[in-house]
Motif scaffolding. Structure first.
Motif, PDB file in Angstrom:
ATOM      1  N   PRO A  96      53.664  35.238  27.619  1.00 53.61           N
ATOM      2  CA  PRO A  96      54.070  34.194  26.660  1.00 53.61           C
ATOM      3  C   PRO A  96      54.884  33.061  27.265  1.00 53.61           C
ATOM      4  N   ARG A  97      55.530  33.286  28.413  1.00 58.82           N
ATOM      5  CA  ARG A  97      56.357  32.231  29.010  1.00 58.82           C
ATOM      6  C   ARG A  97      55.641  31.466  30.120  1.00 58.82           C
ATOM      7  N   ALA A  98      54.366  31.770  30.346  1.00 56.62           N
ATOM      8  CA  ALA A  98      53.632  31.141  31.447  1.00 56.62           C
ATOM      9  C   ALA A  98      52.950  29.857  30.991  1.00 56.62           C
ATOM     10  N   SER A  99      53.108  28.806  31.777  1.00 51.65           N
ATOM     11  CA  SER A  99      52.336  27.586  31.548  1.00 51.65           C
ATOM     12  C   SER A  99      50.999  27.744  32.265  1.00 51.65           C
ATOM     13  N   LEU A 100      49.921  27.296  31.621  1.00 53.06           N
ATOM     14  CA  LEU A 100      48.578  27.439  32.168  1.00 53.06           C
ATOM     15  C   LEU A 100      48.060  26.079  32.595  1.00 53.06           C
ATOM     16  N   GLY A 101      47.716  25.944  33.866  1.00 57.11           N
ATOM     17  CA  GLY A 101      47.147  24.706  34.386  1.00 57.11           C
ATOM     18  C   GLY A 101      45.745  24.948  34.900  1.00 57.11           C
ATOM     19  N   VAL A 102      44.859  23.979  34.705  1.00 52.66           N
ATOM     20  CA  VAL A 102      43.463  24.090  35.129  1.00 52.66           C
ATOM     21  C   VAL A 102      43.240  23.132  36.293  1.00 52.66           C
ATOM     22  N   ASN A 103      42.657  23.637  37.359  1.00 54.70           N
ATOM     23  CA  ASN A 103      42.472  22.813  38.554  1.00 54.70           C
ATOM     24  C   ASN A 103      41.359  21.800  38.359  1.00 54.70           C
ATOM     25  N   GLN A 104      41.627  20.580  38.806  1.00 47.28           N
ATOM     26  CA  GLN A 104      40.647  19.512  38.728  1.00 47.28           C
ATOM     27  C   GLN A 104      39.857  19.401  40.031  1.00 47.28           C
ATOM     28  N   SER A 105      38.755  18.689  39.977  1.00 46.74           N
ATOM     29  CA  SER A 105      37.938  18.464  41.164  1.00 46.74           C
ATOM     30  C   SER A 105      38.681  17.667  42.225  1.00 46.74           C
ATOM     31  N   SER A 106      39.722  16.939  41.820  1.00 43.05           N
ATOM     32  CA  SER A 106      40.491  16.136  42.767  1.00 43.05           C
ATOM     33  C   SER A 106      41.588  16.947  43.449  1.00 43.05           C
ATOM     34  N   GLY A 107      41.812  18.190  42.994  1.00 40.83           N
ATOM     35  CA  GLY A 107      42.769  19.067  43.658  1.00 40.83           C
ATOM     36  C   GLY A 107      44.075  19.278  42.932  1.00 40.83           C
ATOM     37  N   GLY A 108      44.341  18.582  41.831  1.00 45.26           N
ATOM     38  CA  GLY A 108      45.579  18.761  41.076  1.00 45.26           C
ATOM     39  C   GLY A 108      45.325  19.486  39.767  1.00 45.26           C
ATOM     40  N   LEU A 109      46.387  20.037  39.194  1.00 41.58           N
ATOM     41  CA  LEU A 109      46.276  20.762  37.933  1.00 41.58           C
ATOM     42  C   LEU A 109      46.376  19.812  36.748  1.00 41.58           C
ATOM     43  N   MET A 110      45.676  20.161  35.673  1.00 40.84           N
ATOM     44  CA  MET A 110      45.817  19.434  34.409  1.00 40.84           C
ATOM     45  C   MET A 110      46.072  20.440  33.299  1.00 40.84           C
ATOM     46  N   SER A 111      46.539  19.937  32.173  1.00 45.88           N
ATOM     47  CA  SER A 111      46.852  20.807  31.047  1.00 45.88           C
ATOM     48  C   SER A 111      45.572  21.331  30.411  1.00 45.88           C
ATOM     49  N   VAL A 112      45.710  22.388  29.619  1.00 48.85           N
ATOM     50  CA  VAL A 112      44.562  22.957  28.911  1.00 48.85           C
ATOM     51  C   VAL A 112      43.982  21.939  27.938  1.00 48.85           C
ATOM     52  N   ASP A 113      44.838  21.184  27.262  1.00 50.43           N
ATOM     53  CA  ASP A 113      44.350  20.168  26.317  1.00 50.43           C
ATOM     54  C   ASP A 113      43.516  19.114  27.029  1.00 50.43           C
ATOM     55  N   LYS A 114      43.985  18.674  28.194  1.00 49.31           N
ATOM     56  CA  LYS A 114      43.236  17.679  28.954  1.00 49.31           C
ATOM     57  C   LYS A 114      41.916  18.260  29.435  1.00 49.31           C
ATOM     58  N   ALA A 115      41.926  19.503  29.884  1.00 53.11           N
ATOM     59  CA  ALA A 115      40.693  20.151  30.338  1.00 53.11           C
ATOM     60  C   ALA A 115      39.698  20.299  29.195  1.00 53.11           C
ATOM     61  N   ARG A 116      40.200  20.570  28.006  1.00 48.08           N
ATOM     62  CA  ARG A 116      39.323  20.706  26.849  1.00 48.08           C
ATOM     63  C   ARG A 116      38.623  19.382  26.533  1.00 48.08           C
ATOM     64  N   ASP A 117      39.328  18.265  26.721  1.00 46.90           N
ATOM     65  CA  ASP A 117      38.757  16.949  26.437  1.00 46.90           C
ATOM     66  C   ASP A 117      37.861  16.449  27.565  1.00 46.90           C
ATOM     67  N   PHE A 118      38.172  16.843  28.814  1.00 48.79           N
ATOM     68  CA  PHE A 118      37.439  16.313  29.961  1.00 48.79           C
ATOM     69  C   PHE A 118      36.962  17.447  30.881  1.00 48.79           C
ATOM     70  N   PRO A 119      36.067  18.315  30.395  1.00 47.89           N
ATOM     71  CA  PRO A 119      35.607  19.438  31.224  1.00 47.89           C
ATOM     72  C   PRO A 119      34.873  18.994  32.488  1.00 47.89           C
ATOM     73  N   ILE A 120      34.306  17.802  32.499  1.00 46.67           N
ATOM     74  CA  ILE A 120      33.590  17.346  33.689  1.00 46.67           C
ATOM     75  C   ILE A 120      34.534  17.234  34.885  1.00 46.67           C
ATOM     76  N   ARG A 121      35.821  17.116  34.636  1.00 49.36           N
ATOM     77  CA  ARG A 121      36.785  17.042  35.741  1.00 49.36           C
ATOM     78  C   ARG A 121      36.901  18.361  36.503  1.00 49.36           C
ATOM     79  N   THR A 122      36.346  19.426  35.972  1.00 52.89           N
ATOM     80  CA  THR A 122      36.451  20.731  36.631  1.00 52.89           C
ATOM     81  C   THR A 122      35.187  21.094  37.407  1.00 52.89           C
ATOM     82  N   ALA A 123      34.285  20.148  37.604  1.00 52.51           N
ATOM     83  CA  ALA A 123      33.000  20.454  38.235  1.00 52.51           C
ATOM     84  C   ALA A 123      33.158  21.026  39.639  1.00 52.51           C
TER      85      ALA A 123
END
Length: 684
Positions: A235-262
């Motif tokens: 419950p205390r963990a922040s979840l970040g999703v890795n982008q194709s450019s090498g940096g993490l983005m938020s789950v909300d951003k990943a949900r809106d822009f899934p192509i960034r995770t290609a």
């Protein structure tokens, strides 16, 4: 003091890798579980539970989780995305089908690009037109939008892409249509090109936006499921999703822009490789990441990797910042097969996670690269993952024996032939990112990782003339480890064709100020502390007669035209071998990358039993390049302390990978616990 854990989770085609580090002690915990392609969240959750049990910590003590994902890429490859429609400027509905009118295969007149994900009857035209200067040529006709909405309802579409002409200069029409669709079509995913990729080149922008919309529904469901599962167990963990450019983005951003995770997973591997190179003090490396399905290679110079902005993903063009990685179908699960002429080939078809190689015991009936390694004694007969995953050795001999019978040669010769072909495929991929771009591979160290990278590094290095091989501490988990050292980042862009003349400084200053304001808003939204904030600014520049741009770093003074020209001339000479100081120069886009500080991960403590004079745990016959197998000592990686020196032949086993030290090679364990190999050049 309570423990404070950070976890990296990389979902691959065969395994899901987990790597955790404890902040105070530097203690590292590793775990691997088979991937669950139908629902990747299942493997992640079971992997988190297994990791915590194995290492003896509470998931409630986890503060951050970085996730590298293949969900978007797999959906494109398998064509399992949403029922998607597309709205375009009137008369431009066929743009994504016409494309660039180039052939995918030069000498195959029948080969064609895949059909657009939105069929023609779902590509609808809207009456509107923005001009090349951003002016309104034809006002937006909302009646055509409402008519399109009725069609979308009747067709029960799940996602809609909006891509209008010149919307990157003036997004007002796209945003008005997006607002109307959002209101009229609740539950339908909407992607506007001015949000996804506000840059020129209509075809690539339209294609990228269409792919993003196609992925949104399924990827959004996955993100919601995963975030809920992670919140339940950590419950205390922040979840970040890795982008194709090498940096993490938020789950909300990943949900809106899934192509960034290609390219999410390979980008994490590049992060881990740069971190390893920095630890060992090596500036230039060529990475060689071999997984179950493919091999990813990249060139890192000066401990930095370049970004590519135009790539094909599953045969569709994507324009997004992505780490510059070349991929080839040469992994541990790559299948050996014969073409109609009787010539043996390896890959790109793969046995995948299920059934996997024959030695996995899940019904695989084709000879794979992993099976060839088993036959040659290069993999431990006690199994993988420290013995947790048993191997069916007889199955490997059976399937590779079939190949040997077709070739009419001994089984060991057939096995080495499979590995040689796989290495040749990898070498071609490395030449494409090195020799073909003016870099001599002999000036670089080869860094193998992935579960199978260290097994094949010597053959690849030998073919390229590379003398130094750097093997990370955790080669099979390096992508997951790379997620531990990734910071949050965002990619911002202003695209405008701007001649580099006396009027340019004022325009550049305005665009830079707009980007800086957007970056500050992003920093605030991501809750990044002021002392951890940084930005980088680059300009896409080219001669006015060119079609492709070079990314040129911009200093603090964006109005210094002479400095920009000099930097462009230097980059142009490096890329093409010359420059023309008399040719007009233009800027096509200004890019700003705001980023948070990267976590600092030090060297973990060495094991209690580590020694500079380790004794082998066992011995076994291993086939290298000679006519007979060699009785070879087998060492455990955890037994090797800094300063240890080993000479080949030797096998070094560890939980996540196996390393071969060929006859004549010398290995040294450095202070970061990485293995530095100097090839002896002996062909034995």
């Amino acid at each position: 003091m309570a423990e404070h854990w950070t976890i990296g989770v990389d979902v691959g085609g065969t395994f899901t890798d987990l790597c955790a580090i404890e902040a105070q002690t530097g203690r590292i915990a590793l775990h691997k579980v088979p991937s669950t392609p139908a629902n990747p969240a299942l493997a992640i959750v079971s992997g988190l539970d297994g990791l915590a049990d194995k290492a003896g910590f509470d998931l409630g003590d986890v503060r951050a989780i970085g996730h590298g994902t293949t969900v978007a890429t797999n959906a494109l490859i398998q064509r399992t995305g949403a029922r998607v429609a597309m709205l375009t400027t009137q008369h431009f509905r066929d743009l994504v089908e016409i494309g660039r009118q180039t052939r995918p295969l030069m000498y195959d007149l029948r080969a064609d690009y895949p059909a657009p994900l939105a069929p023609r009857h779902l590509r609808l035209e809207i009456t509107e037109r923005i001009g090349a200067a951003g002016e309104v040529v034809t006002p937006l006709d909302m009646a055509t939008v409402d008519a399109a909405i009725e069609v979308l309802k009747a067709e029960a579409v799940e996602a809609v892409a909006i891509a209008f002409l010149f919307s990157y200069l003036n997004p007002s029409h796209e945003q008005a249509v997006k607002a109307r669709l959002t209101e009229a079509l609740p539950g339908v995913a909407i992607s506007a090109s001015s949000d996804v990729m506000p840059e020129f080149r209509e075809y690539e922008r339209s294609s990228t936006t269409l792919l993003n919309a196609y992925l949104q529904p399924a990827f959004g469901d996955y993100m919601r499921t995963l975030s809920a599962e992670v919140a339940a167990c950590s419950p205390r963990a922040s979840l970040g999703v890795n982008q194709s450019s090498g940096g993490l983005m938020s789950v909300d951003k990943a949900r809106d822009f899934p192509i960034r995770t290609a390219m999410s997973g390979p980008a994490a591997g590049a992060n881990g490789a740069i971190h390893t190179a920095m630890q060992s003090g090596i500036e230039n490396v060529i990475t060689y990441d071999v997984g179950g399905t493919s091999a990813d290679v990249a060139l890192i110079k000066g401990q930095a990797i370049g970004l590519a902005f135009d790539r094909d993903v599953a045969d569709f063009p994507v324009r997004m910042p992505m780490v510059d990685i070349n991929t080839v179908g040469a992994g541990g699960g790559s299948i050996a097969w014969f073409d109609r002429g009787g010539l043996m080939k390896v890959g790109p078809a793969s046995a995948g996670a299920r059934p996997g190689p024959a030695c996995y015991g899940h019904g695989g009936s084709h000879a794979t690269v992993t099976d060839a390694n088993v036959v040659l004694g290069r993999l431990s007969t006690r199994g993988l993952l420290g013995g947790d995953m048993s191997l069916d050795v007889e199955a490997s001999f059976r399937v590779v024996g079939e190949v040997a019978r077709q070739l009419g040669c001994p089984i060991e010769t057939a096995a080495r032939g499979i590995l040689d072909i796989m290495a040749a495929n990898s070498v071609r991929a490395i030449r494409a990112i090195s020799v073909e771009r003016g870099h001599d591979p002999r000036d670089f160290a080869l860094m193998p990782f992935g579960g199978a990278g260290p097994l094949h590094a010597e053959a690849v290095a030998r073919a390229l003339g590379i003398r130094t091989i750097l093997v990370p501490l955790l080669p099979g988990i390096l992508c997951a480890e790379g997620l531990l050292v990734a910071g949050r980042s965002e990619a911002l862009v202003r695209s405008q064709r701007l001649p580099l003349d006396a009027a340019a400084p004022d325009t550049l200053a305005t665009l830079s100020a707009e980007l800086r304001a957007e970056a500050e808003a992003w920093f605030d939204a991501e809750d990044i502390a002021p002392q951890e904030r940084s930005v980088s600014l680059v300009a896409d520049m080219r001669h006015a007669s060119q079609n492709y741009e070079l990314q040129i770093p911009v200093g603090a003074n964006v109005g210094d035209l002479e400095a920009l020209k000099d930097a462009f001339f230097e980059a142009h000479t490096r890329a093409y071998g010359f420059h023309n100081s008399e040719d007009p120069i233009e800027i096509i886009a200004l890019r700003m990358t705001p980023q948070g500080a990267k976590p600092q991960v030090g060297t973990p403590p060495q094991g209690a039993g580590a020694s500079t004079t380790p004794a082998p745990r066992s011995r076994r016959p291993v086939w290298f390049n000679g006519p007979e197998a060699i009785d070879t000592p087998v060492f455990e990686r955890a037994d090797l302390a800094p300063g240890t020196a080993l000479h080949g032949p030797a096998v070094i086993d560890q939980f996540d990978s196996t390393l071969l030290l060929f006859p004549g090679d010398a290995a040294r364990i450095d202070d970061a616990l990485n293995i530095l190999i100097t090839r002896g050049g002996l062909d034995q």
